[in-house]
Design a protein around this motif. Structure first.
Motif, short mmCIF file in Angstrom:
data_model
loop_
_atom_site.label_atom_id
_atom_site.label_comp_id
_atom_site.label_asym_id
_atom_site.label_seq_id
_atom_site.Cartn_x
_atom_site.Cartn_y
_atom_site.Cartn_z
N LEU A 158 61.22 44.87 64.53
CA LEU A 158 61.73 45.55 65.73
C LEU A 158 62.62 46.75 65.42
N CYS A 159 63.55 46.57 64.50
CA CYS A 159 64.53 47.63 64.22
C CYS A 159 64.10 48.51 63.06
N ASN A 160 62.82 48.40 62.68
CA ASN A 160 62.25 49.21 61.60
C ASN A 160 63.11 49.13 60.33
N PRO A 161 63.32 47.93 59.81
CA PRO A 161 64.22 47.75 58.66
C PRO A 161 63.62 48.34 57.39
N SER A 162 64.48 48.68 56.46
CA SER A 162 64.03 49.16 55.15
C SER A 162 64.06 48.06 54.11
N ILE A 163 64.60 46.87 54.49
CA ILE A 163 64.65 45.72 53.59
C ILE A 163 64.08 44.52 54.33
N LEU A 164 63.08 43.88 53.72
CA LEU A 164 62.45 42.72 54.33
C LEU A 164 62.60 41.50 53.41
N PHE A 165 63.00 40.39 54.00
CA PHE A 165 63.07 39.11 53.31
C PHE A 165 62.04 38.19 53.97
N LEU A 166 61.01 37.81 53.25
CA LEU A 166 59.88 37.09 53.84
C LEU A 166 59.70 35.75 53.14
N ASP A 167 59.88 34.66 53.88
CA ASP A 167 59.78 33.32 53.30
C ASP A 167 58.50 32.65 53.81
N GLU A 168 57.51 32.50 52.93
CA GLU A 168 56.22 31.88 53.30
C GLU A 168 55.68 32.47 54.60
N TRP A 169 55.62 33.77 54.65
CA TRP A 169 55.36 34.53 55.88
C TRP A 169 53.90 34.49 56.32
N THR A 170 52.97 34.05 55.47
CA THR A 170 51.57 33.92 55.90
C THR A 170 51.18 32.46 56.10
N GLU A 171 52.12 31.54 55.91
CA GLU A 171 51.84 30.12 56.09
C GLU A 171 51.48 29.85 57.54
N SER A 172 50.52 28.95 57.78
CA SER A 172 50.07 28.53 59.12
C SER A 172 49.19 29.56 59.81
N LEU A 173 48.85 30.65 59.13
CA LEU A 173 48.02 31.68 59.73
C LEU A 173 46.58 31.56 59.25
N ASP A 174 45.62 31.93 60.12
CA ASP A 174 44.24 32.00 59.66
C ASP A 174 44.07 33.24 58.78
N ASP A 175 42.93 33.36 58.14
CA ASP A 175 42.73 34.43 57.17
C ASP A 175 42.89 35.81 57.79
N GLU A 176 42.35 35.99 58.99
CA GLU A 176 42.43 37.30 59.64
C GLU A 176 43.87 37.70 59.94
N ALA A 177 44.64 36.75 60.48
CA ALA A 177 46.03 37.04 60.81
C ALA A 177 46.85 37.28 59.54
N ALA A 178 46.59 36.48 58.50
CA ALA A 178 47.31 36.66 57.24
C ALA A 178 47.03 38.03 56.64
N ARG A 179 45.78 38.46 56.68
CA ARG A 179 45.44 39.77 56.12
C ARG A 179 46.09 40.90 56.92
N ARG A 180 46.22 40.70 58.22
CA ARG A 180 46.89 41.72 59.04
C ARG A 180 48.34 41.89 58.60
N LEU A 181 49.04 40.76 58.38
CA LEU A 181 50.44 40.84 57.96
C LEU A 181 50.56 41.38 56.53
N VAL A 182 49.64 40.99 55.67
CA VAL A 182 49.63 41.56 54.31
C VAL A 182 49.46 43.06 54.37
N GLY A 183 48.60 43.53 55.26
CA GLY A 183 48.42 44.97 55.42
C GLY A 183 49.68 45.68 55.87
N ILE A 184 50.43 45.05 56.78
CA ILE A 184 51.70 45.63 57.22
C ILE A 184 52.67 45.73 56.06
#
Length: 245
Positions: A158-184
Motif C-alpha cells: 500500500l505505502c510503496n515500501p522500499s523494504i519488504l519482510f516476507l514470511d512464507e509469503w507464497t504458502e497456501s497459494l495455488d501455482d498461478e497466485a504464487a507466480r503472480r506474487l513472485v513476479g511482483i
C-alpha cells in the motif's frame, strides 16, 4: 558492497526461558534480496521479526540505517514503518475489521492528508495487482487461507515500501497466485528494493535470492551468495536439506 540497511549486532532473543536466537550478527545490504532459510522451528521467523523491529532483542542491537531501532522516537519509528512492510506467515489480518478497513488503516496513518477517493483508488490498485477478486467489505473469516495471504501481501504494497519482510509469503497459494506474487517481488528486486524473505520453495530461493542465510537452532550456520549456491551443488544440497526439514 552496498551499505547495510538493517544490521543485527550480536543479537539474541529469549522467550519463555528459552533461547530462540543466539548471538547473530549480520548486515542486510540495501537494494539486495536475502533468503532466510532453515528447518522449521530453527529461529528464522524470529530473526525476520527482529530485523523488522517487531521484536526487540534480549541482548544486542538492531540498527536501521545506523540507528538503534529500540531507541528511535515516534517520528523515526513512523518513518521506518512507512518505508518497510511485513507479510506474516499467518497473514495477521484484523478479525474484527473488514478487509477494506484493514487496508485503509496504513494509508490513514502514513498519509493522513490522502482523501477517501485516493485511498479507495490505491486499495483497488494493490488488490488488483495481487489478484484478489472478491469483495472488500467482508471479514477475514470468510476468506480461504490463500485469499488472506493475498490481502496481507496487498497491505504490504500500500505505502510503496522500499523494504519488504516476507514470511512464507507464497504458502497456501495455488501455482498461478504464487507466480503472480513472485513476479511482483522480482520487479521490486529489479527496482533495488531491500527484500528479506523466508521460503521453503527451493525454486523461489534460486530465482530471487542474491544472498542465502541459513538459521539452525537460533544460530547462523551458512552464509552464501545465490551465485555460490547455484555453482556449488554441495551448497545447494545443504540448503535443500535445511528447507525440507
Amino acid at each position: 558492497m552496498a551499505e547495510p540497511v538493517i544490521e543485527l549486532k550480536d543479537v539474541s532473543f529469549s522467550a519463555q526461558n528459552m533461547d530462540v536466537v543466539r548471538n547473530i550478527s549480520y548486515d542486510f545490504e540495501g537494494g539486495k534480496t536475502t533468503a532466510l532459510v532453515g528447518p522449521s522451528g530453527g529461529g528464522k521467523s524470529t530473526v525476520l521479526k527482529l530485523a523488522a523491529g517487531l521484536l526487540l532483542p534480549t541482548s544486542g542491537k538492531v540498527l536501521f540505517r545506523g540507528q538503534d531501532i529500540s531507541a528511535m522516537g515516534r517520528p523515526q519509528t513512523l518513518a521506518f514503518r512507512r518505508e518497510s512492510a511485513v507479510v506474516f506467515q499467518d497473514s495477521a489480518l484484523w478479525a474484527n475489521q473488514t478487509l477494506f478497513q484493514t487496508l485503509e488503516l496504513p494509508l490513514k496513518i502514513h498519509y493522513p492528508d490522502m482523501d477517501k477517493d485516493e485511498r479507495e483508488s490505491r486499495i483497488a490498485e494493490v488488490t488488483a495487482a495481487v489478484g484478489y477478486k472478491r469483495a472488500l467489505h467482508i471479514r477475514p473469516a470468510l476468506l480461504s487461507m490463500g485469499e488472506q495471504k493475498l490481502i496481507s501481501f496487498a497491505r504490504a504494497l500500500l505505502c510503496n515500501p522500499s523494504i519488504l519482510f516476507l514470511d512464507e509469503w507464497t504458502e497456501s497459494l495455488d501455482d498461478e497466485a504464487a507466480r503472480r506474487l513472485v513476479g511482483i517481488v522480482r520487479r521490486r528486486k529489479a527496482d533495488n528494493n531491500t527484500i528479506l524473505f523466508i521460503s521453503h520453495d527451493l525454486e523461489i530461493i534460486k530465482e530471487l535470492a542474491e544472498y542465502v542465510v541459513m538459521v539452525i537452532d537460533g544460530r547462523l550456520s551458512l552464509q552464501v551468495t545465490g551465485e555460490e549456491m547455484e555453482a556449488d551443488r554441495n551448497v545447494a544440497k545443504i540448503v535443500e536439506k535445511g528447507i525440507s526439514s
